[in-house]
Structures are given as C-alpha cells and as structure tokens.
Write a protein that holds these residues in place. Structure first.
Motif, mmCIF file in Angstrom:
data_model
loop_
_atom_site.group_PDB
_atom_site.id
_atom_site.type_symbol
_atom_site.label_atom_id
_atom_site.label_comp_id
_atom_site.label_asym_id
_atom_site.label_seq_id
_atom_site.Cartn_x
_atom_site.Cartn_y
_atom_site.Cartn_z
ATOM 1 N N TYR A 109 0.814 -1.225 0.000
ATOM 2 C CA TYR A 109 0.000 0.000 0.000
ATOM 3 C C TYR A 109 0.842 1.267 0.000
ATOM 4 O O TYR A 109 0.309 2.364 -0.112
ATOM 5 C CB TYR A 109 -0.934 0.008 1.209
ATOM 6 N N MET A 125 -0.042 7.407 11.921
ATOM 7 C CA MET A 125 -1.358 6.852 12.271
ATOM 8 C C MET A 125 -1.435 6.551 13.769
ATOM 9 O O MET A 125 -2.478 6.725 14.401
ATOM 10 C CB MET A 125 -1.640 5.608 11.422
ATOM 11 N N VAL A 185 5.573 15.329 6.992
ATOM 12 C CA VAL A 185 6.176 14.136 6.392
ATOM 13 C C VAL A 185 5.056 13.117 6.176
ATOM 14 O O VAL A 185 4.918 12.522 5.117
ATOM 15 C CB VAL A 185 7.278 13.569 7.310
ATOM 16 N N GLU A 218 1.059 13.294 7.839
ATOM 17 C CA GLU A 218 0.198 14.016 8.790
ATOM 18 C C GLU A 218 -0.243 13.084 9.917
ATOM 19 O O GLU A 218 -0.661 11.962 9.626
ATOM 20 C CB GLU A 218 -1.048 14.545 8.061
ATOM 21 N N THR A 254 -7.968 5.232 11.987
ATOM 22 C CA THR A 254 -6.917 6.261 12.003
ATOM 23 C C THR A 254 -6.434 6.436 10.572
ATOM 24 O O THR A 254 -6.715 5.601 9.712
ATOM 25 C CB THR A 254 -5.746 5.889 12.942
ATOM 26 N N HIS A 255 -5.719 7.540 10.317
ATOM 27 C CA HIS A 255 -5.323 7.822 8.932
ATOM 28 C C HIS A 255 -4.150 8.774 8.893
ATOM 29 O O HIS A 255 -3.806 9.416 9.885
ATOM 30 C CB HIS A 255 -6.514 8.419 8.158
ATOM 31 N N THR A 256 -3.522 8.847 7.713
ATOM 32 C CA THR A 256 -2.441 9.799 7.490
ATOM 33 C C THR A 256 -2.395 10.145 6.003
ATOM 34 O O THR A 256 -2.948 9.415 5.176
ATOM 35 C CB THR A 256 -1.083 9.249 7.949
ATOM 36 N N THR A 257 -1.756 11.261 5.705
ATOM 37 C CA THR A 257 -1.403 11.570 4.322
ATOM 38 C C THR A 257 0.125 11.595 4.279
ATOM 39 O O THR A 257 0.749 12.335 5.035
ATOM 40 C CB THR A 257 -1.967 12.947 3.906
ATOM 41 N N VAL A 258 0.697 10.754 3.427
ATOM 42 C CA VAL A 258 2.145 10.614 3.374
ATOM 43 C C VAL A 258 2.712 11.491 2.266
ATOM 44 O O VAL A 258 2.206 11.484 1.143
ATOM 45 C CB VAL A 258 2.547 9.139 3.126
ATOM 46 N N LEU A 260 -0.038 10.458 -0.599
ATOM 47 C CA LEU A 260 -0.819 9.219 -0.593
ATOM 48 C C LEU A 260 -1.592 9.149 0.716
ATOM 49 O O LEU A 260 -1.009 9.305 1.790
ATOM 50 C CB LEU A 260 0.144 8.035 -0.709
ATOM 51 N N LEU A 284 -3.503 7.058 3.525
ATOM 52 C CA LEU A 284 -3.517 5.700 4.073
ATOM 53 C C LEU A 284 -4.353 5.703 5.341
ATOM 54 O O LEU A 284 -4.396 6.705 6.052
ATOM 55 C CB LEU A 284 -2.094 5.249 4.430
ATOM 56 N N VAL A 340 -6.375 2.950 8.551
ATOM 57 C CA VAL A 340 -6.777 1.649 9.087
ATOM 58 C C VAL A 340 -8.290 1.688 9.255
ATOM 59 O O VAL A 340 -8.842 2.649 9.803
ATOM 60 C CB VAL A 340 -6.087 1.356 10.434
ATOM 61 N N LEU A 389 -5.530 -2.367 6.637
ATOM 62 C CA LEU A 389 -4.966 -1.111 6.174
ATOM 63 C C LEU A 389 -5.286 -0.968 4.697
ATOM 64 O O LEU A 389 -5.318 -1.959 3.968
ATOM 65 C CB LEU A 389 -3.452 -1.151 6.385
ATOM 66 N N GLY A 390 -5.586 0.251 4.263
ATOM 67 C CA GLY A 390 -5.839 0.470 2.852
ATOM 68 C C GLY A 390 -5.437 1.867 2.442
ATOM 69 O O GLY A 390 -5.100 2.706 3.290
ATOM 70 N N GLN A 391 -5.449 2.093 1.128
ATOM 71 C CA GLN A 391 -5.248 3.464 0.648
ATOM 72 C C GLN A 391 -6.576 4.208 0.751
ATOM 73 O O GLN A 391 -7.649 3.606 0.675
ATOM 74 C CB GLN A 391 -4.743 3.441 -0.798
ATOM 75 N N MET A 449 -6.982 -2.791 -1.172
ATOM 76 C CA MET A 449 -8.244 -2.076 -0.949
ATOM 77 C C MET A 449 -8.006 -0.567 -0.980
ATOM 78 O O MET A 449 -7.081 -0.063 -0.351
ATOM 79 C CB MET A 449 -8.832 -2.482 0.404
#
Lengths: 391, 115
Positions: free
Chosen positions: A136, A146, A203, A205, B48-52, B64, B66, B68, B78-80, B110
């Motif tokens: 992913y 996260m 880097v 968020e 939970t989530h993040t933008t990488v 990107l 991402l 959970v 976990l997915g995009q 996913m």
C-alpha cells in the motif's frame, strides 16, 4: 549464568560517511577494543539491517573480523530490523553469560546515505508486512503518523508536545560531539512563527519533518566480558543486569488496542525483573525516538509514567536533563541520528558513558542505573536492557 | 468477477485471520494449510489515517492517503484512502484496485472512499 560487563565502548560520528560499510564498523570496533585494552576476542556480532540491500555487501561480520585482524574469532551478522543493535548485544550477553566466550565484540553499523532518501525510506519500509502493509506504500513515518493520531485523539497529546520532544532531543545533541544534528531549534521556529510551516512541513500528517530522526550513517561498538576478565582489565565495572525481548504482531493494524505497544511493555518488564529493579530505579534512559511520539509512548510502556501521561511529564520537564528521569540526553535517535543497525549499540554506548561519569555537559549527576529501549519494526520486535555501575 | 481480499478461517476453531498465518493464533493446533479463505467485508469505519508526503521511489504521486479501517465484521485492515478530508470514525467503503505497480507486477489492494 555468569555476570556480563561492558569493558569497552566506541562510536563514529553519526552523519553522512564516505567510507565503506565495513570500515565504519571497524572504526567503531577499534575504538572499543582500545578502550577495553584488548586485541583479541572470542566472538564478534555485527548488527546491521541493510548491507545486502543498500550497500550490496553480505556476510559483513566476516569482513569486519578480517579487517580488524581478529581471526580466527567466531563472527556472525545479526539482522533484526531497527532492533538489530540490541539483539546483537543480547547475543553477546548470552555468549559470555553461558561461559562459552570470555570476550565478545558487538558492533552496530549502517550506511544508509549511500542511496537517496526515497530509497532509504523504501528500504526501511521492507520490514512492514509484505502483503497487507508494504504494497500500500506504508512507510515507517506513515505508521508513526497513524499511531500519533490515535494518541492525540485518546490522550490529548498535541503537535506542541511532539515538537517539545523534538526540541529537547535535537538540542541535547549539541552536547554530544558524535551526534548527527548540530543545529539548535526552537518551538518558535518549528511551530509558532510565520515561517514554521515552511521550516517544518508534513512528512506524514500529523507528523512533521522535525518529528522524525535523520537518515544517518554510523557505527557503535561494545566489548562484553566476564567478571574475571573485567577485573583483570580494570576500569569501571558496568554490568548488563537485565535483558528483555518481546515480539508483537507483524501487521500493526491487528493489535487489539492500537495505542498499546505490548512488546515494549513486556521487554521492559522482563529486563527490570531480571535485574531486580523497577522503573523508578533508573537514573538515565535511552528510548527509541525514531519519531517524537515514540518517546512519549515508550516512556509510558516501560513504566516511567502511567499510560497516557508521558506528555504531561514531558511538559513538566521530568524527562529533560536535570529532571526526574532524563531521557535521551545525548540527543536520542532524533538528534544523534539513526543508522538503523547501529542504534541499539549507540544507546548502550550513551548509557555506559553516563554510568562512567564521562557525559561532560550532558552528564546525569551520580547516574548508577541506566536503561535502553531499542524498538524494531513498528514495535513488533523490542529489546530492553538495564545497566548498573558497581563500585 | 469482482476481486476480493481474503481473510483466513481456521478449520479447527473458526478463528479468522488477516493477514494469513500458517498456525492459528487461537488454537495453535493446525496441520499444513488448514484455513479456508473468506472474503473480507468492504464497508467499515475509519480508525486512524495519514497523508504521506515522502513516498517510496515507485510512487509517482505527490501524496498518498492511508488509513486503518475497522470492517463490519470487527476485523481491521490497512488500505489506501481516496478521501479529501478523512476523519476518524467516518463510514468508508472499499474497492479492490491496483495499489502498487512494479516492473513486472501489479499489486491489488483495498482503496477506501467515503461511504
């Protein structure tokens, strides 16, 4: 089981190093050998994560053994992700404790700057679960982000708390001549000023540039010996009194309580139990702050503070030099740098320096008990150690 | 046929696993490959989530998303994320798409959007 002592320590500057990987390892090792006053060892363990992938070299321990003219000593490399360093110390500990070896060299080394930043990030990401995480595009900063978001939601940790860890540790590195980052930072500069968001971009968020450790090259080494040998060599008697290691699920999302780091909790408890110590006995600690949030979370899981209160202790200055339990006074991974295979050994190097009273401007007064937490994977393989000075 | 992502059900005790394991984490009693694949649900809530921003070299995008997701059956994955403003607790739904391209392989996984 025999008692095991640290008779010698060595380290290289952590930075971008334009030397072959085995020479970086050999340099740190030579310093440790000279520090201990030995020219022969029974065994050496070389901790490293990326030699094959990043530096196109395998069987690193054999190269280091020959380079240092330690033949015909036994030699083996240990790859255990970012916890390779402390895993190698554990192997060295077992070798001496068992009575099989009297003198063991443990060297941690990494040369990550041989490739660009994106390749280095991908190399570290290969430790994630291949089919349910890696494909992913998950990176270690993404995992930490996260995790940090959940911590913020649940315990009220803010970006300011994270920045406080970054400022504390990066500025602590100014007192450590071997540390990678030698630039003072302020909360103003990375969080509050109009330029802060340019200085300190995201880097992953909610984590920003100054929440992450740098990508570093470097090596660190220890000489582990039996009690008899330590007495013969003279010098301060620093004993490794506790060793704990634990694993957790490979896929991070599978953990029942996603803000728990159970392997940290178990490894720390096992180390303290073995040593007959409690977290309150620790004078100086090295925690694995690859990301600022990890210092806060680990400070709770190892038992220094109740769960969810690490950021409050940080606010009160309890984790700074002069506080109740100084954490990462040599800069931590954030300031010293994080050559992944070297880190666990560098943490031990800092603790032994402290217990010898050689910390200079960063010395914790009267430090007698030290603790390290080397965090591998995203918490799926953790090694904790306790060290005591015997007078 | 729509692509699926599979969980693996232990034939001995029924415990579901994602990711796949060779030995059941509950009963620990399996002989080789004693698991049945069961498609994972595609709806759930964002945990939970993040933008990488700093992606591995293979990704030709600037950022990107991402996250959970806790799926309808209580399992997590976990997915995009293809969601403009992700929020913890929001309802999401997934489709199986290419999530990583390498020279000779496309990897499917996913991708979640707001439900």
């Amino acid at each position: 089981m025999r008692d095991v002592y640290v008779a010698g320590i060595g380290i290289t500057t952590f930075t971008r190093l334009e030397f072959p990987l085995s020479e970086i390892a050999a340099y740190a090792s030579m310093m440790a050998l000279k520090d201990a006053g030995v020219t022969e060892v029974d065994q050496l363990y070389v901790a490293n994560m990326g030699a094959a992938r990043v530096n196109h070299q395998t069987a690193l321990a054999s190269a280091v053994a020959d380079s240092l003219s330690l033949l015909p000593a036994g030699a083996a490399a240990i790859e255990n992700g970012p916890a390779s360093g402390a895993a190698a110390i554990k192997a060295g500990f077992q070798a001496v404790a068992s009575g099989m070896d009297d003198v063991v060299l443990v060297t941690g080394v990494e040369r990550m700057r041989e490739v660009n930043n994106l390749e280095a990030t991908d190399f570290v990401a290969t430790l994630t679960h291949p089919l349910t995480e890696y494909i992913y595009g998950v990176t270690l900063p993404a995992h930490a982000a996260m995790f940090a978001r959940l911590y913020m939601e649940k315990y009220g940790v803010t970006e300011r708390h994270l920045a406080m860890v970054g400022v504390k540790n990066q500025n602590a590195a100014l007192n450590n001549e071997w540390a990678h980052l030698q630039q003072e930072i302020t909360i103003e500069g990375i969080l509050d000023s109009p330029e802060a968001m340019t200085n300190n971009p995201f880097v992953a968020e909610p984590l920003r540039f100054f929440d992450a450790c740098p990508v570093s090259d470097g090596g660190a080494a220890l000489i582990l010996v039996s009690k008899e040998k330590a007495q013969e060599l003279g010098g301060p008697m620093i004993r490794i009194s506790g060793v704990g290691q634990a694993t957790d699920t490979h896929a991070v999302f599978e953990r029942e309580e996603p803000t728990d780091l159970l392997a940290v909790r178990k490894a720390a408890k096992d180390a303290f139990d073995m040593a007959g110590l409690t977290p309150d006995d620790v004078d100086v600690a090295e925690l694995h702050d690859a990301f600022t949030i990890l210092e806060i979370a680990e400070s709770e899981e190892v038992g220094f503070f109740p769960k969810g209160e690490g950021h409050i202790a940080l606010e009160k200055g309890e984790t700074a030099l002069g506080g109740r339990i100084p954490i990462n006074v040599g800069g931590g991974l954030k300031g010293r740098g994080h050559p992944v295979g070297a880190t666990g050994v560098a943490q031990a190097w800092e603790i032994v320096t402290q217990l010898r009273g050689d910390g200079g401007k960063r010395q914790v007064d009267g430090a007698k008990v030290g603790f390290t937490c080397n965090f591998g994977g995203f918490g799926n393989n953790v090694v904790c150690l306790t060290f005591v000075r015997e007078d | 046929m729509a692509r699926e992502i599979y969980a693996y059900k232990c034939r001995l005790c029924g415990t579901m696993h994602y990711p796949f394991r060779m030995v059941c984490k509950e009963c620990k009693a399996n002989d080789f490959f004693e698991f049945d694949p069961v498609p994972l649900p595609k709806s759930g809530t964002l945990l939970t989530h993040t933008t990488v921003y700093n992606l591995p070299a293979q990704y030709e995008v600037a950022t990107l998303g991402l996250g959970v997701v806790e799926l309808e059956n209580g399992m997590r994955m976990l997915g995009q994320l293809n969601i403009e403003q992700p929020k913890i607790g929001m309802a999401v739904t997934g489709t199986v798409e290419v999530v990583r391209k390498e020279t000779y392989d496309d990897f499917y996984g996913m991708v979640f959007t707001a439900a």
